[in-house]
Write a protein that holds these residues in place. Structure first.
Motif, PDB file in Angstrom:
ATOM      1  N   LEU A 277      -5.009  -0.056   0.181  1.00  0.00           N
ATOM      2  CA  LEU A 277      -3.827  -0.228   1.026  1.00  0.00           C
ATOM      3  C   LEU A 277      -4.153  -0.161   2.511  1.00  0.00           C
ATOM      4  CD1 LEU A 277      -0.763   1.682  -0.493  1.00  0.00           C
ATOM      5  CD2 LEU A 277      -0.916  -0.728   0.119  1.00  0.00           C
ATOM      6  N   ILE A 278      -5.035   0.760   2.885  1.00  0.00           N
ATOM      7  CA  ILE A 278      -5.289   0.942   4.313  1.00  0.00           C
ATOM      8  C   ILE A 278      -6.090  -0.207   4.917  1.00  0.00           C
ATOM      9  CG2 ILE A 278      -5.086   3.446   4.218  1.00  0.00           C
ATOM     10  CD1 ILE A 278      -8.051   3.715   4.101  1.00  0.00           C
ATOM     11  N   THR A 279      -6.566  -1.141   4.077  1.00  0.00           N
ATOM     12  CA  THR A 279      -7.240  -2.322   4.620  1.00  0.00           C
ATOM     13  C   THR A 279      -6.431  -3.593   4.374  1.00  0.00           C
ATOM     14  OG1 THR A 279      -8.529  -2.519   2.580  1.00  0.00           O
ATOM     15  CG2 THR A 279      -9.553  -1.359   4.415  1.00  0.00           C
ATOM     16  N   MET A 280      -5.203  -3.454   3.887  1.00  0.00           N
ATOM     17  CA  MET A 280      -4.315  -4.599   3.685  1.00  0.00           C
ATOM     18  C   MET A 280      -3.390  -4.773   4.891  1.00  0.00           C
ATOM     19  SD  MET A 280      -3.105  -4.225  -0.294  1.00  0.00           S
ATOM     20  CE  MET A 280      -4.276  -4.187  -1.651  1.00  0.00           C
ATOM     21  N   PRO A 281      -2.784  -5.956   5.037  1.00  0.00           N
ATOM     22  CA  PRO A 281      -1.865  -6.187   6.169  1.00  0.00           C
ATOM     23  C   PRO A 281      -0.489  -5.584   5.926  1.00  0.00           C
ATOM     24  CG  PRO A 281      -2.027  -8.180   4.843  1.00  0.00           C
ATOM     25  CD  PRO A 281      -3.028  -7.201   4.266  1.00  0.00           C
ATOM     26  N   VAL A 282      -0.458  -4.285   5.693  1.00  0.00           N
ATOM     27  CA  VAL A 282       0.810  -3.573   5.529  1.00  0.00           C
ATOM     28  C   VAL A 282       1.324  -3.159   6.900  1.00  0.00           C
ATOM     29  CG1 VAL A 282       0.231  -2.744   3.227  1.00  0.00           C
ATOM     30  CG2 VAL A 282      -0.416  -1.373   5.221  1.00  0.00           C
ATOM     31  N   LYS A 283       2.540  -2.670   6.950  1.00  0.00           N
ATOM     32  CA  LYS A 283       3.066  -2.141   8.205  1.00  0.00           C
ATOM     33  C   LYS A 283       2.248  -0.921   8.629  1.00  0.00           C
ATOM     34  CE  LYS A 283       7.884  -3.549   7.484  1.00  0.00           C
ATOM     35  NZ  LYS A 283       9.274  -3.067   7.242  1.00  0.00           N
ATOM     36  N   PRO A 284       2.084  -0.712   9.922  1.00  0.00           N
ATOM     37  CA  PRO A 284       1.369   0.491  10.366  1.00  0.00           C
ATOM     38  C   PRO A 284       1.963   1.761   9.775  1.00  0.00           C
ATOM     39  CG  PRO A 284       1.674  -1.012  12.198  1.00  0.00           C
ATOM     40  CD  PRO A 284       2.437  -1.597  11.050  1.00  0.00           C
ATOM     41  N   GLY A 285       3.281   1.808   9.610  1.00  0.00           N
ATOM     42  CA  GLY A 285       3.912   2.979   9.027  1.00  0.00           C
ATOM     43  C   GLY A 285       3.519   3.189   7.574  1.00  0.00           C
ATOM     44  N   THR A 286       3.303   2.086   6.833  1.00  0.00           N
ATOM     45  CA  THR A 286       2.861   2.190   5.451  1.00  0.00           C
ATOM     46  C   THR A 286       1.427   2.703   5.396  1.00  0.00           C
ATOM     47  OG1 THR A 286       4.319   0.365   4.798  1.00  0.00           O
ATOM     48  CG2 THR A 286       2.503   0.911   3.302  1.00  0.00           C
ATOM     49  N   ARG A 287       0.593   2.200   6.304  1.00  0.00           N
ATOM     50  CA  ARG A 287      -0.795   2.666   6.351  1.00  0.00           C
ATOM     51  C   ARG A 287      -0.837   4.166   6.665  1.00  0.00           C
ATOM     52  NH1 ARG A 287      -2.485  -0.985   9.429  1.00  0.00           N
ATOM     53  NH2 ARG A 287      -3.315  -2.330   7.791  1.00  0.00           N
ATOM     54  N   ALA A 288      -0.007   4.589   7.597  1.00  0.00           N
ATOM     55  CA  ALA A 288       0.047   6.014   7.941  1.00  0.00           C
ATOM     56  C   ALA A 288       0.551   6.836   6.756  1.00  0.00           C
ATOM     57  CB  ALA A 288       0.949   6.222   9.150  1.00  0.00           C
ATOM     58  N   ALA A 289       1.564   6.317   6.064  1.00  0.00           N
ATOM     59  CA  ALA A 289       2.090   7.033   4.895  1.00  0.00           C
ATOM     60  C   ALA A 289       1.036   7.143   3.804  1.00  0.00           C
ATOM     61  CB  ALA A 289       3.337   6.321   4.370  1.00  0.00           C
ATOM     62  N   ALA A 290       0.203   6.101   3.666  1.00  0.00           N
ATOM     63  CA  ALA A 290      -0.865   6.131   2.663  1.00  0.00           C
ATOM     64  C   ALA A 290      -1.839   7.264   2.955  1.00  0.00           C
ATOM     65  CB  ALA A 290      -1.595   4.791   2.625  1.00  0.00           C
ATOM     66  N   TYR A 291      -2.172   7.466   4.224  1.00  0.00           N
ATOM     67  CA  TYR A 291      -3.050   8.586   4.583  1.00  0.00           C
ATOM     68  C   TYR A 291      -2.382   9.929   4.302  1.00  0.00           C
ATOM     69  CZ  TYR A 291      -6.893   6.043   6.830  1.00  0.00           C
ATOM     70  OH  TYR A 291      -7.995   5.260   7.080  1.00  0.00           O
ATOM     71  N   ARG A 292      -1.081  10.004   4.501  1.00  0.00           N
ATOM     72  CA  ARG A 292      -0.378  11.265   4.233  1.00  0.00           C
ATOM     73  C   ARG A 292      -0.340  11.559   2.732  1.00  0.00           C
ATOM     74  NH1 ARG A 292       3.006   9.102   8.655  1.00  0.00           N
ATOM     75  NH2 ARG A 292       2.459  10.313  10.512  1.00  0.00           N
ATOM     76  N   VAL A 293      -0.170  10.504   1.928  1.00  0.00           N
ATOM     77  CA  VAL A 293      -0.257  10.688   0.479  1.00  0.00           C
ATOM     78  C   VAL A 293      -1.656  11.174   0.111  1.00  0.00           C
ATOM     79  CG1 VAL A 293      -0.186   9.531  -1.763  1.00  0.00           C
ATOM     80  CG2 VAL A 293       1.524   8.971  -0.024  1.00  0.00           C
ATOM     81  N   LEU A 294      -2.653  10.594   0.759  1.00  0.00           N
ATOM     82  CA  LEU A 294      -4.039  10.995   0.513  1.00  0.00           C
ATOM     83  C   LEU A 294      -4.247  12.473   0.833  1.00  0.00           C
ATOM     84  CD1 LEU A 294      -7.035  10.340  -0.052  1.00  0.00           C
ATOM     85  CD2 LEU A 294      -7.219   9.578   2.327  1.00  0.00           C
ATOM     86  N   ALA A 295      -3.666  12.932   1.935  1.00  0.00           N
ATOM     87  CA  ALA A 295      -3.835  14.330   2.346  1.00  0.00           C
ATOM     88  C   ALA A 295      -3.264  15.297   1.326  1.00  0.00           C
ATOM     89  CB  ALA A 295      -3.179  14.552   3.707  1.00  0.00           C
TER      90      ALA A 295
END
Length: 387
Positions: free
Chosen positions: A272-290
């Motif tokens: 997900l973090i390397t796909m053309p998602v919204k910046p907010g989605t990329r940030a949310a993905a990192y928060r899920v990771l945390a």
């Protein structure tokens, strides 16, 4: 299905393998495991452990220079079994509150990414290490290449993946070069597919040829979990952490609960973090990771290209022909960018030890060198073959 058939090189045509149940089983195992590799990467082993960005619906294929052979591996020799992953202290500690806060800092940095464009383009540099030769005379090969993937997100645009750019396979160290020369400097060499497999894989030493593949199917441009998705689907993904977590869990259940939830979630987040998602989605993905259980954080860390970042280590190990490997991501905490996806050898097998590989060796990496929006499609080299 037509796309899959077109992507398969002739060497993987089941009709070309001897028609025994064991060989059919081996073939199915190889294609199932190699599904988690980008299509068309040159001169590499077919069995790779890390899922990377996949063209939608595509089964990753063995490189054109790596030909699967229906050769029986000798029984009872005792040198073809990978050492099982042993119980040992982890290479880093479980994620602490401070580690998780650092991951949340990565998430905040990811929110500043560029908005949008016509083509989402990702360039990666990869390296694979494989063991070839007979017992007592084994040595390692290093296969390197560059891959460019340009995903068209507007109506009427196409998505292209050009792999095998600057591809080259050669002995890995001076000692490996000496063993290769002692063997007569062969142009083609063989290695094992799996420790207990009857199949072998052939590598061509030298430069490879690039391959181009069309990776979209209509407006579907990526695989997310078990589904093919469009750019619209990606942009509709939640930017709220809890909602995105629930969506990923839904996809996990839809995917049959394979690989264990934490490992599956980490893999999807890495995509997900390397796909053309919204910046907010990329940030949310990192928060899920945390919030994932049992991940380990190691920092500061350096990726295979020498770039500084922090490492996120998968809580499980996988056993390969080279032994037990540990998967890790290296991210840039300042930008939220994924720097590399690596497989690190932690328990070498007898095969790996015979070739001189030691714990801590990186046996595969894929490093992201560029990830950005563009308005023009990438140029396909004139000598590229169709995948």
């Amino acid at each position: 299905m037509k796309t899959l058939a077109a992507a398969r090189p002739a060497e993987l045509d089941p009709s070309l393998l001897a028609d025994s149940p064991r060989q059919r089983e081996d073939f199915a195992h190889i294609t199932a495991e190699s599904r988690e590799r980008p299509v068309g990467t040159s001169s590499v082993s077919p069995v790779r452990l890390r899922p990377r960005l996949l063209p939608l619906g595509a089964v990753a294929t063995i490189a054109a220079s790596a030909v699967v052979l229906s050769v029986l591996v000798g029984q009872g020799t005792g040198d073809t079994t990978s050492t099982p992953a042993a119980t040992r202290p982890p290479s880093s500690t479980p994620a602490t509150l401070n580690d998780r806060m650092e991951l949340l800092g990565v998430a905040q940095a990811a929110e500043t990414a560029a908005a949008d464009g016509t083509y989402w383009q990702v360039t990666t540099r990869s390296e694979n290490v494989d063991v070839v030769g007979e017992r007592g005379r084994r040595y390692t090969l290093r296969s390197t290449s560059t891959e460019k993937w340009s995903v068209g997100v507007r109506s009427g645009t196409q998505s292209l993946m050009v792999s095998g750019l600057d591809a080259r396979t050669a002995p890995r160290t001076a000692a490996d070069m000496a063993r290769w020369r002692d063997a007569g400097s062969p142009h083609q060499v063989e290695g094992q597919v799996k420790a207990d497999s009857r199949l072998k894989v052939r590598f061509t030493v030298g430069a490879g040829r690039p391959m181009v593949m069309h990776t979209n199917m209509g407006n579907k441009i990526y695989a997310l979990g078990p589904n093919n998705v469009s750019y619209h689907d990606l942009r509709a993904l939640p930017t709220d952490t809890g909602t995105l977590r629930q969506e990923l869990l839904r996809l996990y259940r839809q995917d049959g609960g394979a690989d264990g939830r934490t490992a599956w979630m980490l893999r999807q987040i890495a995509n997900l973090i390397t796909m053309p998602v919204k910046p907010g989605t990329r940030a949310a993905a990192y928060r899920v990771l945390a919030d994932l259980p049992d991940i380990r954080v190691e920092g500061p860390a350096t990726d295979p290209l020498g770039r500084s970042g922090m490492a996120i280590i998968l809580p499980v190990r996988a056993t390969t022909v080279l032994g037990a490997v540990e998967q890790r991501l290296v991210v840039d905490p300042a930008t939220g960018a994924l720097l590399s996806d690596q497989s690190v050898l932690v328990e070498p097998s007898a095969v790996a030890r015979d070739a001189g590989l030691k714990p801590g060796a990186t046996v595969h990496y894929e490093a992201t060198t560029q990830m950005e929006w563009a308005h023009r499609q990438i140029t396909v080299p004139a000598n590229a073959k169709e995948g």
